[in-house]
Enzyme design. Structure first.
Site, PDB file in Angstrom:
ATOM      1  N   HIS A  65      -1.514   1.294   7.315  1.00 35.32           N
ATOM      2  CA  HIS A  65      -2.112   1.146   6.219  1.00 35.32           C
ATOM      3  C   HIS A  65      -1.911   2.563   5.627  1.00 35.32           C
ATOM      4  CE1 HIS A  65      -4.339  -0.098   2.555  1.00 35.32           C
ATOM      5  NE2 HIS A  65      -5.086   0.495   2.767  1.00 35.32           N
ATOM      6  N   CYS A 109       0.752  -1.384   0.187  1.00 36.81           N
ATOM      7  CA  CYS A 109      -0.095   0.082  -0.027  1.00 36.81           C
ATOM      8  C   CYS A 109       1.005   1.200   0.118  1.00 36.81           C
ATOM      9  CB  CYS A 109      -0.837   0.019   1.157  1.00 36.81           C
ATOM     10  SG  CYS A 109      -0.294  -0.119   2.790  1.00 36.81           S
TER      11      CYS A 109
END
Length: 506
Positions: free
Chosen positions: A444, A134
Site C-alpha cells: 500500500h 493508491c
C-alpha cells in the site's frame, strides 16, 4: 458467687456505653439550615470536612461559608467538641452561579469531512481508491503542492487553442483534479482521469487472476505523468520564464544536466564523456548504506559492463555521474525493489535508510558547480554577518590576535573570480511517498505532504489526517512500517536559517 458475675456485666455495660459515646464523638448527625433548605450531614472532628460537604450540597464556596451553632460561629476544629448529635446548625453564604455553556461542543470524530474543513480550515481533500490506485493517489498529492505545475496546467486547460487529443485531455483532467482537490471538503473520486490514464497506458490497467486491478509502481506513475505533461506543455507560453532555454515544462521543474564519465578498469583507454539530462536521482541500498546521501553517492559512482572498442569485448567500466545544474524540484527514488531469481519475482529491501529534511547536494555536483555553490554560501554568510554587525567584530578580534594574514586564511577568503551560484545547494523536503509491505506488486502506498512549520498531512487515499515532522522522520524503513520510496525536495535559493533544536533532543 453471683456478685462477681454481676460486677463483670456492669463493667461490660459501662465499657459499651463509653464506646458508643466515642463513636458519637467521632461521627454525629446534625441538621444544617441554609435559607429555606435543610440538610442532614455527619460531622467529625474537622471543620474542613463539614465545609466540603456543604460546598457539594449548596455550591457555597468555603471562603463564603459562615456556620453558626446557637448563634455563635464555628471557626476552629475544637469548636465541634461542643456539638451534640441532632444539633441544629445554620449556614450563611451565597452560592456560585454556574453560567450556562455559550457554545455547543462537538467532538472531532463526530464531524463530517465537510464540517472539519469549514471549522479547521485544514486540507482534508483525499482521493478515493478506484482499484489499487493508491500509487497514483499518493503521487498526485505530492505533485499538487507544486504551484508552478498547477499554474501551467491551468493555462493549458483554459487555452482555447490547445490541442484536444487524448494526451491533452489527460493533462486537462489532471488540472481539474488539482483544482477540485484544492477546494474540496470531501474526498474526490477521479473516475475520468483514471479511465483515460489506464486507456492511454494499458500497463496501469493490468488485472490479476482474480480480475482486480493490480498494484503498480509509484515511480513509473510519476515518470509517465511527467512525460505526458512535458510533451503537451512545451510551448513558450507555458514556460516558467521567457529566458528559459528548455521549452519543456517538466524539464524546467525537474530536469537537470549531468556529465557521465566512463573509464575502463582493465587497461588504458580514452575516457568516454557525455552530457545528458535526468529527472530524478536514485538512492542505492545495500548492507552498508544507512543514509540517503550515501546511497545517492553510491549510485553516482557505479561499475557497469560496456563493450570496449580497445579490447573488442565487454569490459568493466567505472561510471561517474556528476550534476552540472540543479533542478527547482528534486525527486529521489529509493531503489528498494529488486528481482530475486530464486523466487522469480520482485522483492523489497527493508533496510533502514535515513533521509534529511534539508538535503545538501554539493557532493553530487561537478567540481565547477561545487566551487560556485561554495562561493555562494560564503557570500551569503558574509552578507549575513554584515547585517548582524559580526564582520567588524571579527576584523577587530583578528587584528588584535594576529596582525598578519596567513596563507591558509587567504585561501579561505571569497574567490572573486568564481561566479556564485544562483542557489545554495540545499533542498527542503516537502513530500514523501511511502510503501508498506514486502511485495513490490502488492502492499500500500501513502502520500505525506508538508503544510507549514512542523505540520504535515498524511494522505491515505480518501483518509487525510494531520501529523508532525517527527512522524516523517520515522518513515526511514527497517521493518513492515510505511517506508519512504520517493522523496520530493524543493530547491532553497536563499541560505536557510537554522531552526532552534527542541529541548531534550540531540
Amino acid at each position: 458467687p453471683d456478685k462477681p458475675e454481676a460486677s463483670f456485666r456492669g463493667h461490660q455495660n459501662s465499657q459499651t456505653t463509653r464506646n458508643h459515646s466515642l463513636d458519637n464523638m467521632s461521627s454525629r448527625k446534625v441538621t444544617v439550615k441554609w435559607g429555606k433548605k435543610v440538610f442532614e450531614i455527619e460531622i467529625g472532628e474537622s471543620l474542613g470536612e463539614i465545609q466540603a460537604q456543604l460546598y457539594s450540597l449548596t455550591q457555597v464556596p468555603v471562603e463564603r461559608q459562615k456556620i453558626l451553632a446557637r448563634g455563635r460561629q464555628l471557626k476552629k476544629d475544637k469548636d465541634l467538641s461542643k456539638i451534640k448529635p441532632g444539633a441544629k446548625l445554620m449556614m450563611m453564604g451565597t452560592a456560585e452561579v454556574l453560567a450556562a455553556p455559550t457554545k455547543e461542543y462537538v467532538f472531532e470524530e463526530d464531524l463530517t469531512a465537510k464540517q472539519k474543513a469549514e471549522l479547521t480550515k485544514e486540507d482534508v481533500a483525499g482521493l478515493n481508491n478506484l482499484g489499487n490506485t493508491c500509487y497514483m493517489n499518493s503521487t498526485v498529492q505530492c505533485l499538487r503542492r507544486i504551484d508552478e505545475l498547477k499554474g501551467a496546467i491551468n493555462k493549458f486547460r483554459d487555452d482555447p487553442s490547445a490541442s484536444s487529443d487524448a494526451h491533452s485531455t489527460m493533462v486537462k483532467l489532471m488540472g481539474d483534479m488539482f483544482n477540485k482537490l484544492d477546494v474540496a471538503a470531501e474526498p474526490f473520486t477521479p473516475i475520468a482521469f483514471v479511465n483515460i490514464f489506464r486507456t492511454l497506458f494499458p500497463q496501469f490497467a493490468q488485472r490479476g487472476e482474480s480480475g482486480h486491478y493490480m498494484q503498480q509502481d509509484a515511480d513509473d506513475c510519476l515518470m509517465t505523468f511527467l512525460q505526458v505533461v512535458g510533451s503537451k506543455l512545451s510551448s513558450p507560453k507555458y514556460s516558467l520564464s521567457e529566458s528559459s532555454q528548455d521549452k519543456n515544462l517538466t524539464q524546467q521543474l525537474f530536469g537537470f544536466r549531468v556529465r557521465e564519465t566512463l573509464k575502463l578498469m582493465e587497461g588504458e583507454e580514452e575516457e568516454k564523456i557525455k552530457e545528458l539530462t535526468m529527472q530524478k536521482l536514485r538512492c542505492h541500498i545495500d548492507e552498508k548504506i544507512n543514509f540517503l546521501v550515501q546511497g545517492v553517492e553510491k549510485s553516482l559512482d557505479e561499475v557497469v559492463e560496456v563493450k570496449s572498442s580497445t579490447l573488442g569485448r565487454n569490459a568493466n567500466y567505472k561510471q561517474s555521474t556528476r550534476l552540472l545544474s540543479l533542478p527547482k524540484y528534486l525527486v529521489v527514488q529509493f531503489v528498494r525493489f529488486y528481482w530475486k531469481k530464486s523466487q522469480g519475482k520482485k522483492c523489497k529491501m527493508l533496510r533502514k535508510v535515513k533521509f534529511p529534511h534539508k538535503l545538501d547536494v554539493e557532493s553530487f555536483c561537478e567540481s565547477s558547480l561545487r566551487k560556485s555553490i561554495g562561493a555562494r554560501r560564503m557570500a551569503d554568510k558574509a552578507k549575513r554577518d554584515k547585517e548582524l554587525g559580526l564582520d567588524s567584530l571579527k576584523v577587530e578580534k583578528k587584528a588584535k590576535i594576529e596582525p598578519t594574514t596567513s596563507k591558509d586564511e587567504q585561501a579561505m577568503e571569497i574567490d572573486t573570480s568564481i561566479q556564485p551560484a544562483d542557489t545554495t545547494g540545499f533542498y527542503q523536503l516537502f513530500g514523501v511517498v511511502t510503501h508498506k509491505g514486502r511485495d513490490a506488486d502488492a502492499g500500500h502506498y501513502i502520500g505525506w505532504v508538508h503544510q507549514k512549520d512542523d505540520d504535515w498531512s498524511k494522505y491515505d487515499d480518501e483518509k487525510v489526517s494531520p501529523c508532525k515532522e517527527e512522524d516523517i522522520t520515522n518513515l526511514c524503513g527497517g521493518g513492515d512500517w510505511h517506508t519512504a520510496y520517493m522523496c520530493y525536495y524543493k530547491r532553497i535559493d536563499t541560505m536557510p536559517v537554522e531552526r532552534p533544536k527542541k529541548k531534550g533532543k540531540k
